[in-house]
Structures are given as structure tokens and as C-alpha cells.
Design a protein around this motif. Structure first.
Motif, PDB file in Angstrom:
ATOM      1  N   ARG A  17      19.751 -51.247 -26.837  1.00 43.16           N
ATOM      2  CA  ARG A  17      20.716 -50.525 -27.601  1.00 43.16           C
ATOM      3  C   ARG A  17      20.444 -49.061 -27.640  1.00 43.16           C
ATOM      4  N   ALA A  20      20.487 -46.946 -24.431  1.00 44.95           N
ATOM      5  CA  ALA A  20      21.988 -46.619 -24.140  1.00 44.95           C
ATOM      6  C   ALA A  20      22.510 -45.104 -24.876  1.00 44.95           C
ATOM      7  N   SER A 180      21.038 -53.903 -19.161  1.00 41.32           N
ATOM      8  CA  SER A 180      21.686 -53.210 -19.943  1.00 41.32           C
ATOM      9  C   SER A 180      22.605 -53.763 -20.754  1.00 41.32           C
ATOM     10  N   GLU A 181      23.230 -53.138 -21.563  1.00 42.68           N
ATOM     11  CA  GLU A 181      23.927 -53.581 -22.835  1.00 42.68           C
ATOM     12  C   GLU A 181      25.238 -54.282 -22.044  1.00 42.68           C
ATOM     13  N   GLY A 209      20.783 -46.100 -19.432  1.00 38.08           N
ATOM     14  CA  GLY A 209      20.628 -47.359 -20.238  1.00 38.08           C
ATOM     15  C   GLY A 209      19.889 -48.588 -19.562  1.00 38.08           C
ATOM     16  N   GLU A 210      19.922 -48.539 -18.334  1.00 40.38           N
ATOM     17  CA  GLU A 210      19.459 -49.889 -17.539  1.00 40.38           C
ATOM     18  C   GLU A 210      17.699 -49.863 -17.583  1.00 40.38           C
TER      19      GLU A 210
END
Length: 328
Positions: A17, A20, A180-181, A209-210
Motif C-alpha cells: 500500500r 504504491a 503489488s496491490e 509499486g511492485e
């Protein structure tokens, strides 16, 4: 001093979270990122500390392969009994990288994300760098380029990837597990790092974000006949001018399968598939090894100060294959 937010992730969900958010960077051991931050090359808006996430395990996979958690230190991975027994090529490469103190701090996930050691990238005072400032130009092409690429370079960048570990992973057909998300995905090691093309600022194919969570190694037939050779200016703590990860599966004196990957020659670990094909089905005589080495360097282009690396790489391939064939 450039201001940033610092967050220590309590679990993977929180890390994803926070990671990201715009301008966020994950930090584990920090052995590369903090250096680049101090010199102003990296300017994260948020640092997400993932060092305490439960991602340091090294476990056997159902197919007999091995999963190395992204937060395992380079030292822990190199010295793990299963890595040394089943993947000695990886252990050799890890131990060839950096100093003991750095290996104790550095993580295998972070190792994959090392940025180049190009003089012009790490020192803005020396000249422009497209990797640091896209569109600025590449001072290395006409500057001092002894350590730079001879394969896969572009008009915008001739930097090389510095990792030893990644070269061995390339030869071992590793798979990088990321989250990721948006979910999970697996990236083959040969697709993980990028050639520079016209976007040298993008080192990998990771999406924003990964988070790297693990490195998977498939079952390997190469434990008995493999070797990692690092050619460098000094034996202690120097990056490779050329490195070679070589592995052979020998049967009745002939090469059933081969793996060859090069470091210090390109923007990513360089898999020499044409050289591997040259070896299959042949007895590894000196003539055959030299032919394979020549195939591996087809298309290589030297610059003013690094043309010597073409012959150096060919000689290193022959030597590494000889040592791999004689091992065990």
C-alpha cells in the motif's frame, strides 16, 4: 537535505500500500540506495522499510527447486547448505560480490535492483547522463569508458549492470516473484532487466509499486559442472570488467546442455544462447570452447577505452568452461 517520509512496514500488505504511492521506494539493506540518495541521484519522496518482513526464508519448492526470500542476505544465501549443494554457481557469484560487511547487509532482492556504477551516472560533476537525466546525453560514449558495455548498448547509454549474483541467476534460469496491490506475477530473469534502448533510466521491467518477494530456482542438472569467474582490477571489492557464469551437463564426455551468462559487458546480465547452442552435443575440446566464445561475442562493439574487453570476454569464457568441465 531532501526531505522524505520513512515508514517501516509491519506486513506485506502495508508495504504494498505504501509502495504504491508516488515517489515511494522500498528499502531493505540500503547498501546501494542510500549511497545514491546521499549523492543526490535518488530522491525518493517516501522510503518503505521492508527489512523486517518475513521474506528471508530459503525453502525447497514442490518441484525440487529452491525459493530464496527477497530479504535473505547475500551472506545467508551464499552459505546456505542447499544453495552450496545444488547451486554452487550462485554461491560462488555471491561470494565474489562486494565485501563481507556489504554481503551481510545486502539482500538478494536489493542485489537485483542495483543501479549501474558508471562514473557519469554516479557523479553529476563529470558530465551528462541519460540514465540520471533523460535526454541530457551520454558523456561515457566519448569519455572514459573502460568499464562500459560492449554488447546491447544504445546511442543513449553504454552503462553495464554491476551484479554478480544476477549473472549466475541468468545462467540458472531463475524466476523473480513479485507482488503489488494488483496481484502477483513471475518474471523470468532474462526478462527482468532491460537493455537501455531509448529509455536507459528504466533498469528493470518492474511496474511502480511492485515488490520482489522471492527468487525461484528450478531444479538444476548443473551442480557438478559449473563455475563463476570474475575478472577485475583488484581482488578485493571491485566490480567486474568481465564475469562469466558457466554450467555444463555432461554425459559420456559430451555436452548435453550448457548455460553461459556474462557480466560487466551489457546493461543487463547477458545470456549467450548462441554459444550454448554451439556446445550442445559436442565434446568440450579447446577448439569447441573457442568457437563457442567467439559466438558469444558476435556483434560486440568496443569503444575507445574498452575494446580490449571483447578478447578478454572470449578468453574468460574459454577458461570458465574449462574449469566447469573439470569441476566435481
Amino acid at each position: 537535505m531532501h526531505a522524505f517520509h520513512y515508514d517501516r512496514a509491519a506486513d506485506i500488505a502495508q508495504a504494498l500500500r505504501l509502495g504504491a504511492q508516488p515517489g515511494a521506494k522500498y528499502i531493505g539493506g540500503g547498501t546501494n540506495l542510500l549511497d545514491l540518495y546521499k549523492s543526490g541521484i535518488e530522491r525518493p519522496l517516501r522510503l518503505v522499510d521492508v527489512s523486517r518482513l518475513p521474506l528471508a526464508g530459503i525453502d525447497v519448492l514442490p518441484d525440487g527447486g529452491l525459493r530464496i526470500g527477497a530479504m535473505a542476505s547475500n551472506t545467508a544465501a551464499a552459505n546456505h547448505p542447499l544453495v552450496r549443494e545444488r547451486y554452487p554457481l550462485l554461491a560462488e557469484a555471491l561470494l565474489a560480490g562486494a565485501s563481507t560487511q556489504l554481503r551481510n547487509m545486502a539482500t538478494v532482492g536489493g542485489n537485483l535492483l542495483q543501479r549501474t556504477r558508471c562514473y557519469y551516472f554516479t557523479d553529476p560533476a563529470l558530465g551528462p547522463c541519460n540514465k540520471r537525466t533523460p535526454g541530457a546525453g551520454c558523456a561515457a560514449r566519448d569519455g572514459y569508458n573502460r568499464i562500459h558495455a560492449i554488447l546491447g548498448a544504445s546511442e543513449t547509454c553504454i552503462a553495464v549492470h554491476p551484479s554478480d549474483m544476477a549473472v549466475a541467476l541468468c545462467a540458472l534460469d531463475a524466476v523473480i516473484q513479485v507482488r503489488s496491490e494488483s496481484g502477483e506475477r513471475a518474471i523470468g530473469i532474462t526478462d527482468f532487466h532491460r537493455l537501455p534502448g531509448d529509455a536507459p533510466q528504466q533498469d528493470t521491467t518492474l511496474a511502480p509499486g511492485e515488490l520482489i518477494v522471492a527468487i525461484d530456482l528450478p531444479p538444476s542438472p548443473f551442480a557438478a559442472h559449473s563455475h563463476y569467474l570474475k575478472v577485475r582490477d583488484r581482488a578485493s571489492y571491485a566490480f567486474a570488467l568481465v564475469s562469466v557464469a558457466a554450467a555444463l551437463d555432461l554425459q559420456d564426455g559430451k555436452v548435453r546442455e550448457a548455460r553461459i551468462a556474462l557480466g560487466g559487458v551489457a546493461h543487463k546480465p547477458w545470456r549467450a544462447a548462441s554459444a550454448e547452442a554451439e556446445l550442445r552435443g559436442q565434446a568440450p575440446t579447446d577448439d569447441v570452447l573457442r568457437q563457442a566464445a567467439q559466438r558469444a561475442l558476435e556483434g560486440a562493439q568496443g569503444f575507445r577505452h574498452n575494446a580490449f574487453k571483447i578478447e578478454l570476454a572470449q578468453r574468460a569464457i574459454v577458461r570458465t568452461l574449462r574449469l566447469a568441465g573439470a569441476s566435481a
